[in-house]
Write a protein that holds these residues in place. Sequence first.
Motif, short mmCIF file in Angstrom:
data_model
loop_
_atom_site.label_atom_id
_atom_site.label_comp_id
_atom_site.label_asym_id
_atom_site.label_seq_id
_atom_site.Cartn_x
_atom_site.Cartn_y
_atom_site.Cartn_z
N THR A 178 32.37 46.44 51.22
CA THR A 178 31.50 45.52 50.50
C THR A 178 30.81 44.62 51.51
O THR A 178 31.32 44.38 52.61
CB THR A 178 32.30 44.65 49.49
N LEU A 179 29.64 44.13 51.13
CA LEU A 179 28.91 43.19 51.97
C LEU A 179 28.96 41.77 51.43
O LEU A 179 28.22 40.90 51.89
CB LEU A 179 27.44 43.64 52.10
N GLN A 180 29.80 41.51 50.44
CA GLN A 180 29.93 40.18 49.87
C GLN A 180 30.38 39.19 50.94
O GLN A 180 31.41 39.40 51.59
CB GLN A 180 30.93 40.19 48.71
N PRO A 181 29.64 38.11 51.17
CA PRO A 181 30.03 37.13 52.20
C PRO A 181 31.40 36.52 51.89
O PRO A 181 31.68 36.11 50.76
CB PRO A 181 28.92 36.08 52.13
N GLY A 182 32.24 36.45 52.88
CA GLY A 182 33.56 35.83 52.75
C GLY A 182 34.65 36.77 52.29
O GLY A 182 35.84 36.45 52.41
N CYS A 183 34.29 37.93 51.74
CA CYS A 183 35.30 38.85 51.21
C CYS A 183 36.16 39.43 52.33
O CYS A 183 37.39 39.52 52.21
CB CYS A 183 34.63 39.97 50.42
N LYS A 184 35.54 39.79 53.42
CA LYS A 184 36.28 40.37 54.55
C LYS A 184 37.29 39.37 55.11
O LYS A 184 38.43 39.73 55.42
CB LYS A 184 35.30 40.81 55.63
N GLN A 185 36.88 38.09 55.20
CA GLN A 185 37.77 37.09 55.78
C GLN A 185 39.01 36.84 54.91
O GLN A 185 40.13 36.76 55.41
CB GLN A 185 37.00 35.78 55.99
N VAL A 186 38.82 36.73 53.59
CA VAL A 186 39.96 36.46 52.72
C VAL A 186 40.87 37.69 52.63
O VAL A 186 42.10 37.55 52.49
CB VAL A 186 39.49 36.01 51.31
N CYS A 187 40.29 38.87 52.70
CA CYS A 187 41.12 40.08 52.66
C CYS A 187 41.92 40.23 53.96
O CYS A 187 43.08 40.66 53.92
CB CYS A 187 40.25 41.31 52.43
N TYR A 188 41.32 39.89 55.08
CA TYR A 188 42.07 39.95 56.34
C TYR A 188 43.22 38.94 56.33
O TYR A 188 44.32 39.22 56.81
CB TYR A 188 41.12 39.66 57.51
N ASP A 189 42.96 37.75 55.76
CA ASP A 189 44.01 36.74 55.68
C ASP A 189 45.15 37.20 54.78
O ASP A 189 46.33 36.89 55.03
CB ASP A 189 43.42 35.43 55.16
N GLN A 219 44.90 51.38 54.84
CA GLN A 219 44.02 50.91 53.78
C GLN A 219 44.69 49.77 53.01
O GLN A 219 45.87 49.84 52.67
CB GLN A 219 43.70 52.06 52.82
N TYR A 220 43.91 48.70 52.77
CA TYR A 220 44.39 47.54 52.02
C TYR A 220 43.50 47.33 50.80
O TYR A 220 42.30 47.05 50.95
CB TYR A 220 44.35 46.27 52.88
N PRO A 221 44.02 47.44 49.60
CA PRO A 221 43.23 47.03 48.42
C PRO A 221 43.26 45.51 48.29
O PRO A 221 44.30 44.88 48.48
CB PRO A 221 43.96 47.71 47.25
N CYS A 222 42.12 44.93 47.97
CA CYS A 222 42.01 43.47 47.92
C CYS A 222 41.12 43.07 46.75
O CYS A 222 40.03 43.64 46.55
CB CYS A 222 41.44 42.93 49.24
N ASP A 223 41.58 42.08 45.97
CA ASP A 223 40.79 41.58 44.84
C ASP A 223 40.65 40.07 44.85
O ASP A 223 40.45 39.44 43.82
CB ASP A 223 41.42 42.03 43.51
N ARG A 224 40.75 39.47 46.02
CA ARG A 224 40.65 38.02 46.14
C ARG A 224 39.21 37.56 45.96
O ARG A 224 38.27 38.29 46.29
CB ARG A 224 41.17 37.54 47.50
N PHE A 225 39.07 36.34 45.45
CA PHE A 225 37.74 35.72 45.41
C PHE A 225 37.31 35.40 46.84
O PHE A 225 38.14 34.96 47.65
CB PHE A 225 37.80 34.44 44.57
N PRO A 226 36.07 35.66 47.23
CA PRO A 226 34.88 35.97 46.44
C PRO A 226 34.54 37.45 46.34
O PRO A 226 33.36 37.78 46.15
CB PRO A 226 33.80 35.24 47.22
N CYS A 227 35.53 38.32 46.50
CA CYS A 227 35.24 39.74 46.35
C CYS A 227 34.83 40.03 44.90
O CYS A 227 35.51 39.58 43.96
CB CYS A 227 36.47 40.58 46.72
N PRO A 228 33.76 40.77 44.66
CA PRO A 228 33.26 40.98 43.29
C PRO A 228 34.17 41.89 42.47
O PRO A 228 34.14 41.84 41.23
CB PRO A 228 31.88 41.61 43.50
N TYR A 229 34.97 42.71 43.13
CA TYR A 229 35.87 43.65 42.45
C TYR A 229 36.96 44.02 43.46
O TYR A 229 37.00 43.50 44.58
CB TYR A 229 35.11 44.90 41.97
N THR A 230 37.85 44.90 43.06
CA THR A 230 38.90 45.34 44.00
C THR A 230 38.27 46.24 45.06
O THR A 230 37.78 47.34 44.75
CB THR A 230 40.00 46.11 43.25
#
Length: 238
Positions: free
Chosen positions: A56-67, A156-167
């Motif tokens: 996904t290219l949603q800003p901030g999604c990569k950072q919260v998923c890595y955390d 592979q890590y599934p992530c559904d944290r905000f601000p990700c738009p979906y899993t």
Amino acid sequence: MGEWGFLRSVFDNLQAHSPMLGRFWLFLMLMFRILILGTVASDLFEDEQLEFTCNTLQPGCKQVCYDKAFPISQYRFWVFHIVLIATPSIVFLLYATHQNKKKALRPKSRRSSIQNYQDDRRLRRLYIINVIFRIIAEVAFLVAQCKLYSFKVPAQYPCDRFPCPYTVDCFTSRPMEKTIFLYFYFGVGVLSAFSSIVELFYSSIKWFCCNQEDFDLEDRACKNLQNFRQDESGKKTI
């Protein structure tokens, strides 16, 4: 590698004040932790956040998923582990160096020999406290590593944290190599904890035996001193 120079000099100086089992623990720290962590692991983990990608290219999604995937980096976790275990050893080294300097400046006399004996007892106690703290830290970090990372780094890590738009699915870099390092450092930790436990029992038994011998020597010295004083008082009365 420059940031490891101070710890290397500390462990080299600490080796002079450690028994054989303590030197084996130092060997594990220097060769299988500090050296490998400062060479191979630093190259493996230095770009892990950059190579952690999400679909996904949603800003901030990569950072919260890595955390979420890595609350603390394995590399920083192991560095913190080494620093925490080295801290009591540094304290012991500073105290032992100070006592050795004081011992060298004392004139040779009966009073100085008693002070040297008392200083040696304090060094033994402090060293045993150092080993106990080391065992607690080793076991605590082994448990923490199991809970944080288990024994496998998933690809592979599934992530559904905000601000990700979906899993979304996120992917880590070189998961097999990192999994091997997890097993390796866990094995080194188990071996280090076991050697520290054996060292604690050995040092405690040796200290107890030395205390018994020193107690017998002190008792004999006191009796000889009392006999000498009685002889001197008897000569004066005559």
